[in-house]
Design a protein around this motif. Structure first.
Motif, PDB file in Angstrom:
ATOM      1  N   GLY A   1      96.382  39.309  43.824  1.00 42.24           N
ATOM      2  CA  GLY A   1      97.515  37.979  43.133  1.00 42.24           C
ATOM      3  C   GLY A   1      97.620  36.619  43.789  1.00 42.24           C
ATOM      4  N   VAL A   2      96.206  36.540  44.844  1.00 43.10           N
ATOM      5  CA  VAL A   2      96.149  34.686  45.405  1.00 43.10           C
ATOM      6  C   VAL A   2      95.777  34.325  44.764  1.00 43.10           C
ATOM      7  N   LEU A   3      94.569  35.323  44.257  1.00 44.53           N
ATOM      8  CA  LEU A   3      93.914  34.733  42.363  1.00 44.53           C
ATOM      9  C   LEU A   3      94.350  35.249  41.096  1.00 44.53           C
ATOM     10  N   ASP A   4      95.060  34.685  40.795  1.00 43.20           N
ATOM     11  CA  ASP A   4      96.344  34.999  39.573  1.00 43.20           C
ATOM     12  C   ASP A   4      95.345  35.566  38.286  1.00 43.20           C
ATOM     13  N   CYS A   5      93.869  35.339  37.642  1.00 43.96           N
ATOM     14  CA  CYS A   5      93.752  35.667  37.179  1.00 43.96           C
ATOM     15  C   CYS A   5      92.252  35.599  36.983  1.00 43.96           C
ATOM     16  N   VAL A   6      91.485  35.783  35.503  1.00 40.14           N
ATOM     17  CA  VAL A   6      90.402  35.787  35.407  1.00 40.14           C
ATOM     18  C   VAL A   6      89.896  35.474  34.251  1.00 40.14           C
ATOM     19  N   ALA A   7      88.795  34.466  34.369  1.00 35.65           N
ATOM     20  CA  ALA A   7      88.866  33.488  32.882  1.00 35.65           C
ATOM     21  C   ALA A   7      87.315  33.228  33.447  1.00 35.65           C
ATOM     22  N   THR A   8      86.924  33.136  31.855  1.00 37.60           N
ATOM     23  CA  THR A   8      85.226  33.656  32.071  1.00 37.60           C
ATOM     24  C   THR A   8      84.469  32.307  32.328  1.00 37.60           C
ATOM     25  N   ASP A   9      84.491  31.075  31.735  1.00 40.63           N
ATOM     26  CA  ASP A   9      84.077  30.407  31.432  1.00 40.63           C
ATOM     27  C   ASP A   9      82.807  30.215  30.962  1.00 40.63           C
ATOM     28  N   HIS A  10      82.604  30.513  30.154  1.00 42.04           N
ATOM     29  CA  HIS A  10      82.126  30.681  28.903  1.00 42.04           C
ATOM     30  C   HIS A  10      81.204  30.271  28.752  1.00 42.04           C
ATOM     31  N   ALA A  11      80.107  29.725  28.926  1.00 53.69           N
ATOM     32  CA  ALA A  11      79.327  28.986  28.967  1.00 53.69           C
ATOM     33  C   ALA A  11      78.089  29.043  28.486  1.00 53.69           C
ATOM     34  N   PRO A  12      77.700  29.091  27.020  1.00 50.74           N
ATOM     35  CA  PRO A  12      76.235  28.630  26.063  1.00 50.74           C
ATOM     36  C   PRO A  12      75.819  27.135  26.364  1.00 50.74           C
ATOM     37  N   HIS A  13      74.309  27.823  26.773  1.00 48.27           N
ATOM     38  CA  HIS A  13      73.101  26.636  26.053  1.00 48.27           C
ATOM     39  C   HIS A  13      71.789  27.085  25.696  1.00 48.27           C
ATOM     40  N   ALA A  14      71.676  26.232  25.070  1.00 48.60           N
ATOM     41  CA  ALA A  14      70.405  26.539  23.421  1.00 48.60           C
ATOM     42  C   ALA A  14      69.506  26.409  24.886  1.00 48.60           C
ATOM     43  N   VAL A  15      68.698  26.993  23.464  1.00 52.00           N
ATOM     44  CA  VAL A  15      66.854  27.700  24.625  1.00 52.00           C
ATOM     45  C   VAL A  15      66.460  26.546  25.709  1.00 52.00           C
ATOM     46  N   GLN A  16      66.333  25.849  25.141  1.00 50.07           N
ATOM     47  CA  GLN A  16      65.516  24.304  25.272  1.00 50.07           C
ATOM     48  C   GLN A  16      66.377  23.912  26.986  1.00 50.07           C
ATOM     49  N   ASP A  17      67.861  24.543  26.924  1.00 50.77           N
ATOM     50  CA  ASP A  17      68.281  23.989  28.580  1.00 50.77           C
ATOM     51  C   ASP A  17      68.513  25.370  29.302  1.00 50.77           C
ATOM     52  N   LYS A  18      68.054  26.272  28.929  1.00 48.11           N
ATOM     53  CA  LYS A  18      68.037  27.188  29.753  1.00 48.11           C
ATOM     54  C   LYS A  18      65.972  27.393  29.886  1.00 48.11           C
ATOM     55  N   ASP A  19      65.565  27.159  29.477  1.00 43.35           N
ATOM     56  CA  ASP A  19      65.006  28.245  29.626  1.00 43.35           C
ATOM     57  C   ASP A  19      63.315  26.295  29.620  1.00 43.35           C
ATOM     58  N   CYS A  20      63.625  26.690  31.069  1.00 47.94           N
ATOM     59  CA  CYS A  20      63.328  25.908  30.896  1.00 47.94           C
ATOM     60  C   CYS A  20      62.940  25.272  33.006  1.00 47.94           C
ATOM     61  N   GLU A  21      62.461  24.316  34.048  1.00 50.28           N
ATOM     62  CA  GLU A  21      62.963  24.546  35.581  1.00 50.28           C
ATOM     63  C   GLU A  21      63.819  24.641  35.960  1.00 50.28           C
ATOM     64  N   TRP A  22      63.940  25.202  37.116  1.00 53.97           N
ATOM     65  CA  TRP A  22      65.864  25.426  37.448  1.00 53.97           C
ATOM     66  C   TRP A  22      66.461  23.847  37.102  1.00 53.97           C
ATOM     67  N   ALA A  23      65.467  22.993  37.888  1.00 52.72           N
ATOM     68  CA  ALA A  23      65.991  21.432  37.964  1.00 52.72           C
ATOM     69  C   ALA A  23      66.670  20.850  37.288  1.00 52.72           C
ATOM     70  N   ALA A  24      65.818  21.417  35.851  1.00 47.28           N
ATOM     71  CA  ALA A  24      66.418  20.160  34.512  1.00 47.28           C
ATOM     72  C   ALA A  24      66.775  21.796  33.830  1.00 47.28           C
TER      73      ALA A  24
END
Ligand code: DOR
Ligand code: ZN
Ligand code: ZN
Length: 390
Positions: free
Chosen positions: A257-280
């Motif tokens: 209970g020190v951490l109260d709850c689960v939250a997703t931080d659901h963070a959708p990203h378009a293909v071109q923003d993930k299918d690229c180099e790590w740094a970008a």
């Protein structure tokens, strides 16, 4: 209609304090409609839509737009989160009161994507939030310590050549804002806690009476920086995946209970923003449809939480933190309920392309996970059943 729930677990509808729905501005990654479908399929009956949209949700017009789109879609209660700051560089306080009193009735304000580095601005935000009786949900990052950072600072990052993201960037700002919140008499919520050190800070703050609550994401409970070896940007997230030791402390703190709850931080990203180099690549992972399964895997199968505990961390505590009077309390006889039915023994294989989100950036691709949401009810109406929107 009679639903046969033999062998299944009936839970109060899940409440997600931290969802990125991307509307307005990035409808190529997610919309209120597609994100609401993902939420309903994941067992959620309420989500809090983060403010880092384009334009930013720092005024009544934008929060009312998101709120209205949620109502029109009708699959889940969409509660817009307002931005704490406004202006081009987030240099001034947003009009929290105007958003709170708008039709959207904003109860949670966040600096997610716009960290409030200036302590004076944060102090004023906390004082203002006390007067309005709303919550500041803090992104937990000192941005001046993470410039250029790419992955958890440690052995793995240095060996693999990533620029390190220090744990102290999170721990120092959480400590600072716990102190500021206590002085202001404010209620503070800490987003996506990722380090063992932050658990220590929270324990200290709670022990001395600070009104602070905290969330942990499913991915920080299950995934670790061992994944960095592949350089696959699907593992890039903010805050970064930490060590196995951190993840173990987060699981224990959630059980305690020190951490109260689960939250997703659901963070959708378009293909071109993930299918690229790590740094970008953009940081973030899908979470709404996999949260219950990851909690089942990390917390239930390990014996850290029973299903009563799952109800607490997925529904009751988040509802309390956000001041949702209508969720997570005992029902009157005959009252239409928000409910989620879970098959605890069933398993499924995650496929990003099959998720309801427009984006497909799940870090669990191909993984077999336990715990399947079989039915979601919003005020007595079925919104999702056996993996399909109703
Ligand atoms: O990984 C993240 N993605 N963390 C955040 O704090 C913001 C989010 C986003 O908006 O993509
Ligand atoms: Zn954040
Ligand atoms: Zn976020």
């Amino acid at each position: 209609e009679v639903v046969d729930a033999g062998g299944q677990v009936l839970l109060p509808g899940f409440v997600d304090l931290h969802t990125h729905l991307r509307e307005p501005g990035r409808e190529d990654a997610e919309t209120v409609e597609s994100g609401s479908a993902a939420a309903a399929l994941g067992g959620y009956t309420a989500v809090f839509a983060m403010a880092n949209t384009d334009p930013v949700a720092d005024n009544a017009v934008v929060v009312e737009h998101v709120w209205r789109r949620g109502r029109e879609t009708g699959l889940v209660d969409v509660h817009p989160v307002g931005a704490v700051t406004a202006g081009l560089k987030g240099e001034k306080l947003a009009e929290l009161g105007t958003m709170a009193k708008s039709a959207a009735g904003v109860r949670v304000f966040s600096d997610d994507g716009h960290c409030v580095a200036d302590p004076l601005l944060m102090r004023r935000a906390l004082e203002y939030s006390t007067a309005l009786d709303v919550v500041i949900a803090q992104h937990a990052e000192e941005p001046r310590l993470t410039i250029g950072a790419q992955a958890h600072e440690g052995e793995n990052a240095s060996r693999l050549g990533y620029a390190g993201w220090p744990a102290s960037a999170e721990e120092s700002i959480v400590a600072r804002d716990c102190l500021l919140a206590q002085h202001a008499g404010a209620r503070l919520h800490i987003c996506h806690v990722s380090t063992a050190g932050t658990v220590d800070v929270l324990r200290w703050a709670k022990d001395r009476g600070t009104r602070v609550s905290a969330e942990v994401t499913p991915h920080h409970l299950l995934l670790t920086d061992e994944r960095l070896a592949t350089y696959d940007p699907v593992n890039k997230v903010n805050p970064p995946l930490r060590t196995a030791g951190d993840a173990a402390r987060l699981r224990a703190a959630l059980a305690e209970g020190v951490l109260d709850c689960v939250a997703t931080d659901h963070a959708p990203h378009a293909v071109q923003d993930k299918d690229c180099e790590w740094a970008a690549a953009r940081p973030g992972m899908l979470g709404l449809q996999t949260a219950l399964s990851v909690v089942t895997e990390t917390m239930v199968r390990t014996g850290l939480l029973d299903w009563r505990g799952v109800a607490r961390v997925m529904s009751e505590r988040p509802a309390e933190i956000a001041g949702l009077a209508d969720q997570g309390r005992p029902l009157e006889v005959g009252e239409p309920a928000n409910l989620t039915l879970v098959d605890p023994d069933a398993e499924w294989t995650v496929r990003g392309a099959e998720l309801a989100s427009i984006a497909a950036n799940t870090p669990y691709e191909g993984m077999r996970l336990p715990g399947v949401v079989t039915l979601t009810l919003l005020r007595g109406q079925i919104t999702a059943r056996e993996g399909k929107i109703v």
